[in-house]
Design a protein around this motif. Structure first.
Motif, PDB file in Angstrom:
ATOM      1  N   LEU A   1      47.525  20.795 -63.836  1.00 53.06           N
ATOM      2  CA  LEU A   1      47.441  20.121 -65.126  1.00 53.06           C
ATOM      3  C   LEU A   1      48.802  20.111 -65.819  1.00 53.06           C
ATOM      4  O   LEU A   1      49.719  20.837 -65.425  1.00 53.06           O
ATOM      5  CB  LEU A   1      46.403  20.827 -66.009  1.00 53.06           C
ATOM      6  CG  LEU A   1      44.981  20.903 -65.414  1.00 53.06           C
ATOM      7  CD1 LEU A   1      44.086  21.771 -66.282  1.00 53.06           C
ATOM      8  CD2 LEU A   1      44.388  19.511 -65.249  1.00 53.06           C
ATOM      9  N   LYS A   2      48.899  19.324 -66.869  1.00 56.72           N
ATOM     10  CA  LYS A   2      50.183  19.188 -67.559  1.00 56.72           C
ATOM     11  C   LYS A   2      50.570  20.457 -68.311  1.00 56.72           C
ATOM     12  O   LYS A   2      51.733  20.651 -68.663  1.00 56.72           O
ATOM     13  CB  LYS A   2      50.141  17.989 -68.511  1.00 56.72           C
ATOM     14  CG  LYS A   2      50.102  16.657 -67.758  1.00 56.72           C
ATOM     15  CD  LYS A   2      50.169  15.465 -68.697  1.00 56.72           C
ATOM     16  CE  LYS A   2      50.194  14.160 -67.899  1.00 56.72           C
ATOM     17  NZ  LYS A   2      50.256  12.971 -68.784  1.00 56.72           N
ATOM     18  N   ASN A   3      49.601  21.335 -68.577  1.00 59.83           N
ATOM     19  CA  ASN A   3      49.913  22.601 -69.247  1.00 59.83           C
ATOM     20  C   ASN A   3      50.242  23.707 -68.251  1.00 59.83           C
ATOM     21  O   ASN A   3      50.232  24.892 -68.588  1.00 59.83           O
ATOM     22  CB  ASN A   3      48.751  23.028 -70.139  1.00 59.83           C
ATOM     23  CG  ASN A   3      47.470  23.282 -69.340  1.00 59.83           C
ATOM     24  OD1 ASN A   3      47.435  23.108 -68.115  1.00 59.83           O
ATOM     25  ND2 ASN A   3      46.407  23.682 -70.027  1.00 59.83           N
ATOM     26  N   ASP A   4      50.520  23.292 -67.002  1.00 61.39           N
ATOM     27  CA  ASP A   4      50.854  24.229 -65.919  1.00 61.39           C
ATOM     28  C   ASP A   4      49.685  25.143 -65.547  1.00 61.39           C
ATOM     29  O   ASP A   4      49.896  26.211 -64.965  1.00 61.39           O
ATOM     30  CB  ASP A   4      52.096  25.066 -66.254  1.00 61.39           C
ATOM     31  CG  ASP A   4      53.369  24.254 -66.172  1.00 61.39           C
ATOM     32  OD1 ASP A   4      53.398  23.265 -65.414  1.00 61.39           O
ATOM     33  OD2 ASP A   4      54.341  24.593 -66.868  1.00 61.39           O
TER      34      ASP A   4
ATOM     35  N   GLU B   1      53.492  12.874 -57.685  1.00 67.88           N
ATOM     36  CA  GLU B   1      54.089  13.756 -58.689  1.00 67.88           C
ATOM     37  C   GLU B   1      53.771  15.224 -58.421  1.00 67.88           C
ATOM     38  O   GLU B   1      54.073  16.090 -59.236  1.00 67.88           O
ATOM     39  CB  GLU B   1      53.571  13.374 -60.078  1.00 67.88           C
ATOM     40  CG  GLU B   1      54.018  11.990 -60.538  1.00 67.88           C
ATOM     41  CD  GLU B   1      53.251  11.520 -61.768  1.00 67.88           C
ATOM     42  OE1 GLU B   1      52.411  12.298 -62.283  1.00 67.88           O
ATOM     43  OE2 GLU B   1      53.499  10.381 -62.214  1.00 67.88           O
TER      44      GLU B   1
ATOM     45  N   ARG C   1      50.955  16.664 -58.477  1.00 70.29           N
ATOM     46  CA  ARG C   1      49.917  17.166 -59.351  1.00 70.29           C
ATOM     47  C   ARG C   1      48.603  17.380 -58.604  1.00 70.29           C
ATOM     48  O   ARG C   1      47.733  18.106 -59.046  1.00 70.29           O
ATOM     49  CB  ARG C   1      49.722  16.239 -60.545  1.00 70.29           C
ATOM     50  CG  ARG C   1      50.906  16.258 -61.515  1.00 70.29           C
ATOM     51  CD  ARG C   1      50.731  15.263 -62.642  1.00 70.29           C
ATOM     52  NE  ARG C   1      49.455  15.474 -63.325  1.00 70.29           N
ATOM     53  CZ  ARG C   1      48.809  14.518 -63.980  1.00 70.29           C
ATOM     54  NH1 ARG C   1      49.308  13.275 -64.016  1.00 70.29           N
ATOM     55  NH2 ARG C   1      47.677  14.780 -64.594  1.00 70.29           N
TER      56      ARG C   1
END
Length: 202
Positions: free
Chosen positions: A131-134, A193, A195
């Motif tokens: 996720l974008k919040n690591d 990316e 992800r």
């Protein structure tokens, strides 16, 4: 626990053309050259130089390199110059290189598989997602309509990628009933990316 340290092995010896400084016996000094190396778990990783000792075969006096008179140090230097560093003292470096090559191949193969599978999804595929919040979580493919993949999102997140296996063990009850539809192109971009870290397919 990591076990590390240094070891030494006798590489070469010969009788030095010198008299013993203790008993004055001529041609009784045996010069010994040792190779020292650093090891981890007893695997030689790299050489850390050579050292030597002399021993009189008559009076048995043993001298370390720093204790030798100049004449014996000269004999040691000559013998050391004839002694090559064994290739096996670099074994650990070779092991690290081989592991690195296999890791690179595995990473590349995993990336190729992910890029292929996001474009050909199947029901019950489980995506390991960063996720974008690591944090990390799991998406599970419920169904596919055209180019849209409908995903059940896991209720949990973890701050460690290794924690995903614990999340997977919770089974289907860990996923929300609500689903999110994502185009295959978006999933492909997420894979590029890095992800989407992996895909489990039964």
């Amino acid at each position: 626990m990591i076990i590390y340290g240094t070891k030494a092995k006798l590489l070469k010896n010969e009788i030095a053309n010198a008299s013993c400084p203790n008993c004055n016996t001529a041609n009784s000094i045996q010069m010994n050259v040792f190779q020292r190396w650093a090891h981890i778990f007893w695997i030689p990783f790299f050489p850390i130089g050579k050292t030597g000792v002399s021993q009189c075969l008559h009076c048995k006096q043993v001298l370390k390199l720093k204790e030798m008179p100049a004449s014996l140090k000269l004999s040691y230097d000559n013998l050391k110059g004839q002694t090559k560093t064994p290739v096996w003292t670099f074994s650990g470096v070779g092991v690290v290189i081989v592991i690195g090559i296999f890791a690179y191949i595995h990473t590349k193969q995993t990336a190729e598989r992910i890029n292929r599978w996001v474009l050909t999804p199947k029901k019950n595929d489980v995506y390991h997602v960063k996720l974008k919040n690591d944090h990390y979580t799991l998406y599970k493919v419920d169904h596919i309509v055209g180019d849209t993949v409908y995903l059940a999102l896991n209720k949990y997140e973890t701050d460690r990628e290794e924690g995903l296996s614990d999340m997977a063990a919770k089974g289907d009850t860990a996923y929300d009933l609500a689903q999110q539809g994502l185009p295959k192109s978006i999933l492909a971009d997420m894979a590029k990316e890095d992800r989407i870290l992996d895909i489990d397919r039964k």
